[in-house]
Design a protein around this motif. Structure first.
Motif, PDB file in Angstrom:
ATOM      1  N   VAL A   1      12.575  11.306   5.861  1.00  0.00           N
ATOM      2  CA  VAL A   1      12.004  10.163   5.145  1.00  0.00           C
ATOM      3  C   VAL A   1      12.148   8.907   5.989  1.00  0.00           C
ATOM      4  CG1 VAL A   1      12.060   8.765   3.045  1.00  0.00           C
ATOM      5  CG2 VAL A   1      12.700  11.190   2.937  1.00  0.00           C
ATOM      6  N   THR A   2      11.040   8.218   6.212  1.00  0.00           N
ATOM      7  CA  THR A   2      11.116   6.835   6.689  1.00  0.00           C
ATOM      8  C   THR A   2      10.823   5.930   5.488  1.00  0.00           C
ATOM      9  OG1 THR A   2       8.787   6.831   7.368  1.00  0.00           O
ATOM     10  CG2 THR A   2      10.432   7.390   9.038  1.00  0.00           C
ATOM     11  N   TYR A   3      11.510   4.802   5.432  1.00  0.00           N
ATOM     12  CA  TYR A   3      11.445   3.958   4.247  1.00  0.00           C
ATOM     13  C   TYR A   3      11.450   2.501   4.669  1.00  0.00           C
ATOM     14  CZ  TYR A   3      12.873   1.761  -0.160  1.00  0.00           C
ATOM     15  OH  TYR A   3      12.947   0.954  -1.272  1.00  0.00           O
ATOM     16  N   ASP A   4      10.514   1.728   4.118  1.00  0.00           N
ATOM     17  CA  ASP A   4      10.416   0.306   4.431  1.00  0.00           C
ATOM     18  C   ASP A   4      10.315  -0.506   3.142  1.00  0.00           C
ATOM     19  OD1 ASP A   4      10.429   0.500   7.245  1.00  0.00           O
ATOM     20  OD2 ASP A   4       8.274   0.940   7.277  1.00  0.00           O
ATOM     21  N   GLU A   5      10.902  -1.691   3.163  1.00  0.00           N
ATOM     22  CA  GLU A   5      10.727  -2.674   2.105  1.00  0.00           C
ATOM     23  C   GLU A   5      10.153  -3.936   2.726  1.00  0.00           C
ATOM     24  OE1 GLU A   5      14.427  -1.190  -0.772  1.00  0.00           O
ATOM     25  OE2 GLU A   5      14.509  -3.179   0.171  1.00  0.00           O
ATOM     26  N   PHE A   6       9.004  -4.369   2.237  1.00  0.00           N
ATOM     27  CA  PHE A   6       8.362  -5.572   2.745  1.00  0.00           C
ATOM     28  C   PHE A   6       8.534  -6.694   1.722  1.00  0.00           C
ATOM     29  CE2 PHE A   6       5.208  -2.960   0.553  1.00  0.00           C
ATOM     30  CZ  PHE A   6       4.622  -3.850  -0.336  1.00  0.00           C
ATOM     31  N   ASN A   7       8.530  -7.905   2.190  1.00  0.00           N
ATOM     32  CA  ASN A   7       8.695  -9.041   1.278  1.00  0.00           C
ATOM     33  C   ASN A   7       7.315  -9.471   0.767  1.00  0.00           C
ATOM     34  OD1 ASN A   7       9.797 -11.034  -0.246  1.00  0.00           O
ATOM     35  ND2 ASN A   7      10.130 -12.454   1.431  1.00  0.00           N
ATOM     36  N   GLY A   8       6.880  -8.759  -0.265  1.00  0.00           N
ATOM     37  CA  GLY A   8       5.597  -9.029  -0.882  1.00  0.00           C
ATOM     38  C   GLY A   8       5.509  -8.250  -2.170  1.00  0.00           C
ATOM     39  N   GLY A   9       4.303  -8.140  -2.708  1.00  0.00           N
ATOM     40  CA  GLY A   9       4.130  -7.502  -3.999  1.00  0.00           C
ATOM     41  C   GLY A   9       3.149  -6.358  -3.986  1.00  0.00           C
ATOM     42  N   HIS A  10       2.551  -6.116  -5.159  1.00  0.00           N
ATOM     43  CA  HIS A  10       1.622  -5.010  -5.403  1.00  0.00           C
ATOM     44  C   HIS A  10       0.254  -5.460  -4.916  1.00  0.00           C
ATOM     45  CE1 HIS A  10       1.836  -1.161  -7.466  1.00  0.00           C
ATOM     46  NE2 HIS A  10       0.670  -1.385  -8.058  1.00  0.00           N
ATOM     47  N   ASP A  11       0.047  -5.428  -3.603  1.00  0.00           N
ATOM     48  CA  ASP A  11      -0.958  -6.308  -3.020  1.00  0.00           C
ATOM     49  C   ASP A  11      -1.599  -5.633  -1.807  1.00  0.00           C
ATOM     50  OD1 ASP A  11      -2.381  -8.517  -2.066  1.00  0.00           O
ATOM     51  OD2 ASP A  11      -0.697  -9.896  -2.264  1.00  0.00           O
ATOM     52  N   TYR A  12      -2.930  -5.558  -1.810  1.00  0.00           N
ATOM     53  CA  TYR A  12      -3.643  -5.001  -0.657  1.00  0.00           C
ATOM     54  C   TYR A  12      -3.390  -5.822   0.602  1.00  0.00           C
ATOM     55  CZ  TYR A  12      -6.276  -1.542  -3.361  1.00  0.00           C
ATOM     56  OH  TYR A  12      -6.634  -0.457  -4.125  1.00  0.00           O
ATOM     57  N   ALA A  13      -3.065  -7.101   0.462  1.00  0.00           N
ATOM     58  CA  ALA A  13      -2.748  -7.912   1.636  1.00  0.00           C
ATOM     59  C   ALA A  13      -1.559  -7.332   2.403  1.00  0.00           C
ATOM     60  CB  ALA A  13      -2.450  -9.355   1.222  1.00  0.00           C
ATOM     61  N   CYS A  14      -0.630  -6.737   1.677  1.00  0.00           N
ATOM     62  CA  CYS A  14       0.518  -6.077   2.304  1.00  0.00           C
ATOM     63  C   CYS A  14       0.201  -4.623   2.641  1.00  0.00           C
ATOM     64  CB  CYS A  14       1.726  -6.126   1.373  1.00  0.00           C
ATOM     65  SG  CYS A  14       2.241  -7.789   0.909  1.00  0.00           S
ATOM     66  N   TRP A  15      -0.460  -3.938   1.720  1.00  0.00           N
ATOM     67  CA  TRP A  15      -0.684  -2.499   1.890  1.00  0.00           C
ATOM     68  C   TRP A  15      -1.533  -2.168   3.110  1.00  0.00           C
ATOM     69  CZ3 TRP A  15      -2.277  -1.825  -3.915  1.00  0.00           C
ATOM     70  CH2 TRP A  15      -1.115  -1.756  -4.707  1.00  0.00           C
ATOM     71  N   ARG A  16      -2.523  -2.997   3.442  1.00  0.00           N
ATOM     72  CA  ARG A  16      -3.418  -2.604   4.528  1.00  0.00           C
ATOM     73  C   ARG A  16      -2.698  -2.572   5.873  1.00  0.00           C
ATOM     74  NH1 ARG A  16      -7.678  -7.679   5.036  1.00  0.00           N
ATOM     75  NH2 ARG A  16      -6.153  -9.355   5.316  1.00  0.00           N
ATOM     76  N   GLY A  17      -1.723  -3.454   6.065  1.00  0.00           N
ATOM     77  CA  GLY A  17      -0.930  -3.379   7.279  1.00  0.00           C
ATOM     78  C   GLY A  17       0.061  -2.236   7.249  1.00  0.00           C
TER      79      GLY A  17
ATOM     80  N   LEU B   1      -0.168   0.561   5.533  1.00  0.00           N
ATOM     81  CA  LEU B   1      -0.847   1.855   5.617  1.00  0.00           C
ATOM     82  C   LEU B   1      -1.088   2.244   7.070  1.00  0.00           C
ATOM     83  CD1 LEU B   1      -2.307   4.244   4.297  1.00  0.00           C
ATOM     84  CD2 LEU B   1      -4.340   2.788   4.086  1.00  0.00           C
ATOM     85  N   ALA B   2      -1.572   1.316   7.863  1.00  0.00           N
ATOM     86  CA  ALA B   2      -1.812   1.609   9.275  1.00  0.00           C
ATOM     87  C   ALA B   2      -0.507   1.941  10.000  1.00  0.00           C
ATOM     88  CB  ALA B   2      -2.504   0.419   9.946  1.00  0.00           C
ATOM     89  N   ALA B   3       0.526   1.147   9.750  1.00  0.00           N
ATOM     90  CA  ALA B   3       1.815   1.399  10.405  1.00  0.00           C
ATOM     91  C   ALA B   3       2.405   2.734   9.963  1.00  0.00           C
ATOM     92  CB  ALA B   3       2.779   0.257  10.095  1.00  0.00           C
TER      93      ALA B   3
ATOM     94  N   VAL C   1      -1.558  12.859   2.971  1.00  0.00           N
ATOM     95  CA  VAL C   1      -2.095  12.409   1.695  1.00  0.00           C
ATOM     96  C   VAL C   1      -1.440  11.064   1.402  1.00  0.00           C
ATOM     97  CG1 VAL C   1      -0.378  13.771   0.407  1.00  0.00           C
ATOM     98  CG2 VAL C   1      -2.448  12.960  -0.748  1.00  0.00           C
ATOM     99  N   ALA C   2      -2.271  10.057   1.091  1.00  0.00           N
ATOM    100  CA  ALA C   2      -1.766   8.680   1.020  1.00  0.00           C
ATOM    101  C   ALA C   2      -2.342   7.958  -0.184  1.00  0.00           C
ATOM    102  CB  ALA C   2      -2.138   7.922   2.305  1.00  0.00           C
ATOM    103  N   GLY C   3      -1.536   7.056  -0.758  1.00  0.00           N
ATOM    104  CA  GLY C   3      -2.012   6.257  -1.876  1.00  0.00           C
ATOM    105  C   GLY C   3      -1.062   5.142  -2.215  1.00  0.00           C
ATOM    106  N   GLN C   4      -1.532   4.272  -3.100  1.00  0.00           N
ATOM    107  CA  GLN C   4      -0.784   3.106  -3.531  1.00  0.00           C
ATOM    108  C   GLN C   4      -0.656   3.130  -5.047  1.00  0.00           C
ATOM    109  OE1 GLN C   4      -3.767   2.817  -1.679  1.00  0.00           O
ATOM    110  NE2 GLN C   4      -2.524   3.090   0.168  1.00  0.00           N
TER     111      GLN C   4
END
Length: 400
Positions: free
Chosen positions: A368-384, A386-388, A279-282
């Motif tokens: 738990v796996t946990y990642d922090e990406f250098n970006g914001g509340h943004d589908y440009a970041c989420w789409r990558g 989500l796949a990973a 189950v996945a969401g943003q």
């Protein structure tokens, strides 16, 4: 006007925007130059806009960099995002010093009026903003009646190898269905056969027809990163219904578990094993994905949350009223659920709460796996991401 960019200083000295713009058209925008402070971890990024020869000396041009602009808007000041006209030219520019791993969507807004930060004015800005016509990077498709957005991805931004459609990769079946009154976009892997996993993904009206997340699923399957998987993208039923459903709603989660998943099993032969059910969401969807794992772990054994709104509810900042779901995980026995959490370093309103949930889950013994990406509340970041994240939850273990 102080110009940090060497290219802009050269333009100002020559005052000939035609030759400069010809080079820009050949190479694309924004300009990405070495950090003026000499730090290899950073870049100087200069956004550029040209008025096309019109009389726009009194125009206000905003460079809207996702989440970064929002932060200053909430503070009541958009001045840092107003572009300035390079003296003697028809070129507008704004430079940001950004970490070399930054990714964000962005747009431009041109107006004769001074930008305001009240809600009505800001919604108008968003509705009328446009993409960068010379953007180097990818484009986020138009949604919610707004224009597409350009995507900035600096050299060290995490790769997104599964986002774009590839030649030679078989395309799975796409479709839509109405399940008990709710619209669901669906993706099935190419070639048929019995699926080995199922993904329930919120905000399906974006992930399905707009972003075509099925392309990522096709690529993941072709690369052997996920097994044959059916993806069920549940549509939002209006803003008010979204807020009700995606705020730890027992009724909604029970509908997913007791109506949607059995329907998928009957229709597509999806497995009933919670260890093969994601189950996945943003945002609020990320909160609800984690709640689904808490409330119905016998159906949802894998949780993927991106930029989860774990501050919920927003009635108080005391321990009594805030971060309700995190407190439930801290107080109750451990569920048989695995987690993948990620959040952006630019998400100043979410970062502490996501780190807190991570710490609580690990203290309680969760995987738990946990990642922090250098970006914001943004589908440009989420789409990558989500796949990973799906590759990590559903793919073979590193030992395989």
């Amino acid at each position: 006007m102080h110009l940090q960019s060497p290219a802009l200083r050269e333009l100002a000295a020559q005052a000939d925007s035609r030759a400069f713009w010809a080079r820009i058209q050949a190479h694309g925008t924004p300009l990405v130059e070495p950090d003026p402070q000499g730090d290899p971890r950073y870049r100087l990024v200069t956004f550029l806009w040209r008025d096309g020869g019109g009389d726009s000396a009194d125009a206000h041009v905003l460079a809207l960099l996702h989440t970064v602009t929002d932060k200053d808007r909430h503070a009541g000041d958009l001045t840092p995002h107003l572009m300035r006209r390079v003296p003697g030219t028809d070129v507008w520019a704004l430079s940001h010093r950004l970490r070399a791993d930054h990714r964000a969507s962005y747009q431009f807004h041109v107006s004769r009026d001074t930008p305001r930060t009240d809600r009505a004015a800001w919604l108008h800005v968003l509705d009328t903003a446009v993409p960068d016509p010379l953007a180097l990077g990818a484009v986020l498709p138009a949604r919610d009646g707004r224009s597409p957005a350009s995507v900035l991805a600096l050299p060290d931004a995490p790769p997104q190898p599964w986002v774009a459609r590839r030649e030679g990769v078989a395309r799975g079946e796409r479709g839509e269905a109405v399940v008990d009154g709710r619209r669901v976009s669906m993706h099935r892997p190419a070639g048929g056969g019995v699926p080995q996993a199922v993904v329930v993904l919120f905000d399906g009206e974006v992930w399905g027809p707009v972003l075509d997340f099925g392309t990522s699923m096709d690529n993941l399957l072709a690369d052997g990163r996920v097994p044959p998987t059916v993806t069920l993208m549940v549509h939002t039923m209006g803003r008010d219904r979204r807020m009700a459903d995606l705020s730890c709603s027992e009724e909604f989660v029970d509908w997913l578990a007791d109506v949607l998943l059995p329907w998928a099993a009957r229709t597509y032969g999806t497995p009933g094993d919670p260890a093969r059910t994601v189950v996945a969401g943003q945002s609020a969807g990320g909160l609800t994905a984690a709640f689904a794992g808490f409330r119905r772990p016998e159906r949802f054994g894998l949780v993927l949350s991106q930029s989860g709104s774990f501050w919920w509810p927003d009635g108080t900042e005391s321990d009594v009223g805030s971060e309700w779901l995190t407190r439930q995980y801290a107080r109750h026995e451990r569920r048989p659920v695995r987690f993948h959490l990620e959040v952006g370093l630019q998400e100043w309103m979410l970062l502490p709460q996501n780190r807190h949930l991570r710490d609580v889950l690990r203290a309680r013994g969760y995987d738990v796996t946990y990642d922090e990406f250098n970006g914001g509340h943004d589908y440009a970041c989420w789409r990558g991401g989500l796949a990973a994240g799906l590759a990590g939850l559903l793919g073979p273990s590193p030992a395989c």
